[in-house]
Enzyme design. Structure first.
Site, PDB file in Angstrom:
ATOM      1  CB  CYS A  68      -0.960   0.012   1.189  1.00 47.37           C
ATOM      2  SG  CYS A  68      -0.314   0.762   2.673  1.00 47.37           S
ATOM      3  CB  CYS A  73      -0.848   3.478   7.497  1.00 45.84           C
ATOM      4  SG  CYS A  73       0.279   2.295   6.759  1.00 45.84           S
ATOM      5  CB  CYS A  75       2.297  -0.975   7.833  1.00 45.77           C
ATOM      6  SG  CYS A  75       0.856  -1.983   8.176  1.00 45.77           S
ATOM      7  CB  CYS A 148      -6.443  -1.734   5.473  1.00 44.51           C
ATOM      8  SG  CYS A 148      -5.159  -2.168   6.663  1.00 44.51           S
ATOM      9  CD  GLN A 232      -3.295 -11.761  22.184  1.00 49.21           C
ATOM     10  OE1 GLN A 232      -2.837 -10.819  21.531  1.00 49.21           O
ATOM     11  NE2 GLN A 232      -2.934 -11.976  23.425  1.00 49.21           N
ATOM     12  CE1 TYR A 261      -3.650  -6.568  34.825  1.00 48.96           C
ATOM     13  CE2 TYR A 261      -2.204  -8.426  35.329  1.00 48.96           C
ATOM     14  CZ  TYR A 261      -2.622  -7.128  35.568  1.00 48.96           C
ATOM     15  OH  TYR A 261      -2.018  -6.402  36.553  1.00 48.96           O
ATOM     16  CD  GLU A 282     -10.484  -8.748  31.534  1.00 49.09           C
ATOM     17  OE1 GLU A 282      -9.369  -9.165  31.209  1.00 49.09           O
ATOM     18  OE2 GLU A 282     -10.846  -7.560  31.367  1.00 49.09           O
ATOM     19  CB  CYS A 352       1.411  -6.227  23.690  1.00 50.27           C
ATOM     20  SG  CYS A 352       0.547  -5.252  24.908  1.00 50.27           S
TER      21      CYS A 352
HETATM   22  C1  LIG Z   1      -3.671  -8.076  26.713  1.00 46.78           C
HETATM   23  S1  LIG Z   1      -5.298  -8.378  27.252  1.00 46.78           S
HETATM   24  C2  LIG Z   1      -5.179 -10.088  27.645  1.00 46.78           C
HETATM   25  C3  LIG Z   1      -6.384 -10.921  27.312  1.00 46.78           C
HETATM   26  C4  LIG Z   1      -6.273 -12.425  27.290  1.00 46.78           C
HETATM   27  N1  LIG Z   1      -5.205 -12.966  28.085  1.00 46.78           N
HETATM   28  C5  LIG Z   1      -6.233 -12.956  25.859  1.00 46.78           C
HETATM   29  O1  LIG Z   1      -5.233 -13.543  25.451  1.00 46.78           O
HETATM   30  O2  LIG Z   1      -7.221 -12.775  25.147  1.00 46.78           O
HETATM   31  C6  LIG Z   1      -5.295  -7.561  28.790  1.00 46.78           C
HETATM   32  C7  LIG Z   1      -6.588  -7.674  29.575  1.00 46.78           C
HETATM   33  O3  LIG Z   1      -6.369  -7.103  30.868  1.00 46.78           O
HETATM   34  C8  LIG Z   1      -7.593  -6.510  31.308  1.00 46.78           C
HETATM   35  N2  LIG Z   1      -7.246  -5.602  32.422  1.00 46.78           N
HETATM   36  C9  LIG Z   1      -6.687  -4.373  32.349  1.00 46.78           C
HETATM   37  N3  LIG Z   1      -6.443  -3.886  33.583  1.00 46.78           N
HETATM   38  C10 LIG Z   1      -6.847  -4.839  34.456  1.00 46.78           C
HETATM   39  C11 LIG Z   1      -6.838  -4.926  35.880  1.00 46.78           C
HETATM   40  N4  LIG Z   1      -6.358  -3.937  36.639  1.00 46.78           N
HETATM   41  N5  LIG Z   1      -7.310  -6.040  36.457  1.00 46.78           N
HETATM   42  C12 LIG Z   1      -7.809  -7.062  35.698  1.00 46.78           C
HETATM   43  N6  LIG Z   1      -7.831  -7.032  34.352  1.00 46.78           N
HETATM   44  C13 LIG Z   1      -7.358  -5.937  33.729  1.00 46.78           C
HETATM   45  C14 LIG Z   1      -8.147  -5.876  30.040  1.00 46.78           C
HETATM   46  O4  LIG Z   1      -9.532  -5.654  30.142  1.00 46.78           O
HETATM   47  C15 LIG Z   1      -7.778  -6.925  28.975  1.00 46.78           C
HETATM   48  O5  LIG Z   1      -8.837  -7.841  28.783  1.00 46.78           O
END
Ligand SMILES: C[S@@+](CC[C@H](N)C(=O)[O-])C[C@H]1O[C@@H](n2cnc3c(N)ncnc32)[C@H](O)[C@@H]1O
Length: 400
Positions: A68, A73, A75, A148, A232, A261, A282, A352
């Site tokens: 593109c 953007c 990328c 895209c 993801q 999380y 979560e 990440c």
């Molecule tokens: C990178 S994602 C990970 C999701 C999951 N492990 C996956 O692979 O699909 C981070 C997650 O952390 C949650 N989160 C952020 N702050 C948080 C907190 N203080 N306590 C609990 N969860 C939290 C977000 O809502 C999000 O769903």
């Protein structure tokens, strides 16, 4: 003087060409190592400048013709040969972990993406003055697009349809394509043209067509994806990443796992097959609702989902092993202390953002040995990369 000749020394962590000129550093997007270019200075700060290529004078053998032609953007690496983008990401994380985490020789490999185009299952389109595009690097200047290359073909078909609609009252359109497709619209528009292409449509937070959630298949599992919950963005690479988490946990059976999380519970449910009990925390209510539905959908009984803030809910929990997959901000100091108190045998950290990973590993290293890090190219052509890190409790720190 607002035009200079620069020779690119290397790429910075955001994939921009870095050079020194007029006694300052200059960052030039889309300029590759060893290339020379006539550059227009578009930002001149006390310590650094930012430039735009006017003309390439010397071209790298690693340069490819990008699919593109949109400037600025997401990328940043789209003009670099794919294998070199992987090398860049591996070197970047290695350098960050060394500089900010005092860690050497821990990054073992980078797993490429099977699909390097059309891999994204979610895109967020900005709409301004009825035109569709992306906002230029965080500012509200719209780069109008026709398609895209990293979005799915179905998403591009939806873009084509949207371009024929009246979008004058729309601010944003999110497309989630997991085979089943969800479109989330902020603003008002006539949705009739979209209906044949999608499974569900939300407008201003309300379901206006089809199902509340869509379903994605991942390995032996099925997962619901909802309007607001995290998933993801590269489904195939996510499956590889979850398998690596499992490998790092060294399933020897009968162990308890804490998944912090946990989003919609993908990692928890994935691990439930191999471990005695899994507890997940979560904060996003909608994601936890989805996680409960996912548990039912997959007939799983040994996973407990807790909706709340990790730092508040983690107290009094026990586990043999822990998986953490925090947002870009990483773990809080309290969160790290709580993990150290639980003192799991193995800790797998999915990240990440290598900067916050390095910061957190430095603290965790008091009690843990950082064994290895595997990188996953979840986001080809961007400067982003996903890391999975295995930490093992040091011997002198064994549980009584
Ligand atoms: C990178 S994602 C990970 C999701 C999951 N492990 C996956 O692979 O699909 C981070 C997650 O952390 C949650 N989160 C952020 N702050 C948080 C907190 N203080 N306590 C609990 N969860 C939290 C977000 O809502 C999000 O769903």
């Amino acid at each position: 003087m607002n035009e200079v000749l620069v020779k690119c020394e290397k790429l910075d962590h955001f994939g921009r060409g870095l050079s020194h000129v007029l006694g300052k550093i200059i960052f030039v997007p889309n300029l590759l190592p060893n290339e020379e270019a006539l550059v227009k200075i578009v930002l001149n700060k006390k310590k650094y400048m930012v430039g735009e290529i006017i003309k390439l004078v010397k071209i790298s053998d690693d340069r490819i013709r990008p699919k593109c032609s949109y400037e600025s953007c997401g990328c940043a690496l789209k003009s670099l040969n794919y294998s070199k983008t992987l090398e860049f990401k591996k070197n970047k994380v290695t350098e960050i972990l060394k500089r900010y985490g005092n860690l050497e020789n821990v990054v073992k490999e980078i797993i490429p993406s099977d699909n390097i185009y059309g891999y994204r299952n979610k895109i967020t389109l900005k709409i301004k003055g009825g035109k569709i595009g992306y906002f230029k690097n965080g500012i509200n200047e719209l780069i109008e697009i026709n398609r895209c290359e990293i979005a799915s073909e179905k998403s591009n078909e939806i873009i084509r349809v949207l371009k024929r609609c009246d979008l004058s009252k729309v601010r944003e359109v999110i497309i989630k394509d997991f085979g089943e497709v969800m479109v989330i619209i902020k603003g008002d528009m006539d949705i009739n043209a979209l209906k044949p292409l999608v499974t569900s449509i939300y407008m201003n937070g309300k379901l206006v067509c089809g199902n509340e959630n869509i379903i994605v298949e991942l390995g032996d599992f099925k997962f619901y994806v909802s309007k607001d919950s995290f998933f993801q963005v590269n489904t195939k690479v996510a499956l590889k990443l979850y398998n690596r988490v499992l490998k790092y946990l060294d399933n020897s059976g009968g162990k308890s796992i804490l998944d912090l999380y946990s989003g919609t519970g993908t990692i928890s449910l994935f691990l439930s097959k191999y471990f005695k009990e899994v507890t997940a925390i979560e904060i996003n209510e909608e994601a936890v609702k989805c996680a409960f539905l996912n548990k039912e959908l997959n007939n799983i009984s040994n996973v407990r989902f807790i909706c709340g803030d990790v730092s508040k809910e983690i107290h009094n929990l026990k586990a043999d092993n822990i998986v953490v997959d925090p947002p870009r901000s990483g773990l809080s100091i309290d969160g790290i202390n709580d993990i150290l108190k639980i003192n799991p045998e193995r800790l797998v950290y999915v990240s990440c953002d290598p900067m916050t990973l390095a910061r957190d590993l430095k603290k965790l290293e008091e009690n843990y040995e950082v064994k290895e890090v595997t990188l996953f190219d979840m986001f080809p052509w961007t400067y982003h990369v996903e890391s999975v890190c295995l930490l093992i409790r040091k011997k002198d720190n064994k549980k009584e």
